[in-house]
Structure formats: C-alpha cells, structure tokens
Design an enzyme around this catalytic site. Structure first.
Site, PDB file in Angstrom:
ATOM      1  N   CYS A  86       0.840  -1.195   0.000  1.00 50.07           N
ATOM      2  CA  CYS A  86       0.000   0.000   0.000  1.00 50.07           C
ATOM      3  C   CYS A  86       0.882   1.255   0.000  1.00 50.07           C
ATOM      4  O   CYS A  86       1.547   1.526  -0.987  1.00 50.07           O
ATOM      5  CB  CYS A  86      -0.979  -0.045   1.179  1.00 50.07           C
ATOM      6  SG  CYS A  86      -2.418   1.032   0.980  1.00 50.07           S
ATOM      7  N   HIS A 194      -3.329  -5.818   1.005  1.00 47.99           N
ATOM      8  CA  HIS A 194      -2.650  -6.042   2.285  1.00 47.99           C
ATOM      9  C   HIS A 194      -2.575  -7.532   2.649  1.00 47.99           C
ATOM     10  O   HIS A 194      -3.446  -8.039   3.368  1.00 47.99           O
ATOM     11  CB  HIS A 194      -3.395  -5.309   3.397  1.00 47.99           C
ATOM     12  CG  HIS A 194      -3.252  -3.827   3.366  1.00 47.99           C
ATOM     13  ND1 HIS A 194      -2.276  -3.161   4.077  1.00 47.99           N
ATOM     14  CD2 HIS A 194      -3.962  -2.874   2.703  1.00 47.99           C
ATOM     15  CE1 HIS A 194      -2.392  -1.859   3.869  1.00 47.99           C
ATOM     16  NE2 HIS A 194      -3.408  -1.654   3.034  1.00 47.99           N
ATOM     17  N   GLU A 196      -0.683  -8.882   4.795  1.00 49.50           N
ATOM     18  CA  GLU A 196      -0.464  -9.013   6.241  1.00 49.50           C
ATOM     19  C   GLU A 196      -1.768  -9.013   7.023  1.00 49.50           C
ATOM     20  O   GLU A 196      -1.789  -9.404   8.204  1.00 49.50           O
ATOM     21  CB  GLU A 196       0.466  -7.895   6.741  1.00 49.50           C
ATOM     22  CG  GLU A 196      -0.152  -6.533   6.922  1.00 49.50           C
ATOM     23  CD  GLU A 196      -0.345  -5.747   5.634  1.00 49.50           C
ATOM     24  OE1 GLU A 196      -0.753  -4.569   5.729  1.00 49.50           O
ATOM     25  OE2 GLU A 196      -0.100  -6.297   4.532  1.00 49.50           O
TER      26      GLU A 196
END
Length: 227
Positions: A86, A194, A196
C-alpha cells in the site's frame, strides 16, 4: 530470516506487518525508525501501509527522502528482499525502486474491502507457494491505488513477467488490472492489497500467508547461496 519493518511518521500498518511475521510465521522481526541509516543484520525489509508524512504532496513523495531510504536502495541493489504494501508500494515507486506511478482511484473514493487477486507469476521469491493463476482473497484499503505506466513500461512488465498480481475485478482503474509488481531482478515487490491482514482465519482468511511463507523459503535460500 530477520526482518525490518520500517516505521515512517504516519505509518499505521506496521503493527499488522510485525504481527504477520512474528506471530503467524514465527520469524524474527524488529521495528526500524525512518531516521536510521543502517539495515545491517537484516535479511528482509518491509515497508508497511499508512499515510507517511500525511500523504502531503503525493503519497510517498516525502517518505522517499527519509534517511533510511538510501539504505533501502542499497539493500535492494544487493539483491535482498524488499516488500512494500500500500503506502509502502507508493514509497517504492517514488524512490525509483519500481516503475510507474499510483494515482487517485478512478471513483475518487477511499476503498476498504476484500478483493480477488490472480497470481500472475508464481516463480518469484514472494509467490512460490501459490499455484500458477491461483485466485486469492486479500483486503484493500487505499485512495490512491490506481497504478499507471506508459506503454513501453507496461510492455516491459509483461515481457519480464514483473506483474505478480492482478485484480479479477479492477476496483481502482489500475492499468492492466495490476495489483502488484516486482523489479526486474525480482527481489523487490510492491502491491496495494494487504497480505499481512490475511494471515489468520480469525480475521477473515489466510490467503496472504503464502506470500510470507514463500518469502521466508526463497529468501532463506537466497541468503544461503549468496553468503
């Protein structure tokens, strides 16, 4: 492997990145503040999402001048692993580590939802645990994720297989549905979604976990063969 999570003023996904590496993977990880000038002892660098320096001027435009970024450039030039997610992707583009630019989403609105991605190249150190053309579900949260590059750059990305992920239903207007790209050497990956945030069933899915397991397996191999 030992990872560094770079923390800029305005980063807000550093905790998620740290958690993914330490708790989901069980690998060593430390925060490194943007004013530091050394990445000695680290095998991988992670640039998290957020709003570095408030996204003033352009997303990532000020962060690229942080002291740590000269070291990130050196780190990448040595063939070591760098992942930008991002705002981290935006910083990598502004720093010249990846080609192209990231514009406002075509709808001119911030989007926060899950999307489907296609794994376009599973032969990178970031994607080797995925199947070729595998479809995965990963969250997005961005207002400036519309990737653009000129015709020559787009042709280069295709020829060199630098397009790692594409959107199956383009949410932001990115050229060629691009969600993530690598550099030509394949050791730097930038992506808007994302991974994660997709490492535990409790928080909505584990499709992002394979990116990190790939990174550890391939990164460890790279470290061993280059020492």
């Amino acid at each position: 492997m030992k990872f560094a999570v770079i923390v800029f003023p305005g980063s807000n996904c550093d905790l998620d990145m740290y958690h993914a590496v330490k708790d989901a993977l069980g690998e060593e990880v430390e925060y490194v503040f943007h004013t530091e000038t050394s990445l000695e002892g680290y095998d991988g660098v992670l640039l998290p999402g957020g709003f570095s320096y408030g996204d003033y001027l352009r997303c990532g435009a000020i962060a690229q001048f942080s002291p740590i970024m000269e070291e990130v450039k050196r780190f990448a030039a040595e063939g070591k692993t760098v992942l930008g997610v991002c705002n981290g992707f935006q910083i990598l583009v502004e720093a010249g580590l990846l080609p192209g630019v990231l514009h406002r989403n075509t709808g001119l609105k911030f989007m926060c939802r899950t999307v489907e991605l296609k794994v376009e190249n599973n032969e990178t150190r970031f994607t080797s645990d995925y199947a070729a053309q595998e479809t995965i579900t990963i969250p997005i949260a961005h207002g400036e994720g519309n990737y653009y590059c000129d015709d020559a750059t787009y042709a280069m990305l295709q020829t060199n297989r630098q397009i790692a992920f594409t959107y199956t239903d383009n949410p932001n207007g990115s050229r060629g549905d691009i969600a993530g790209i690598t550099n030509k050497a394949g050791n730097v990956l930038g992506m808007m979604p994302h991974p994660e945030r997709a490492v535990e069933l409790l928080t909505g899915g584990t499709d992002g976990l394979k990116l990190f397991t790939s990174l550890v397996k391939q990164g460890a191999h790279h470290v061993k063969t280059t020492v």
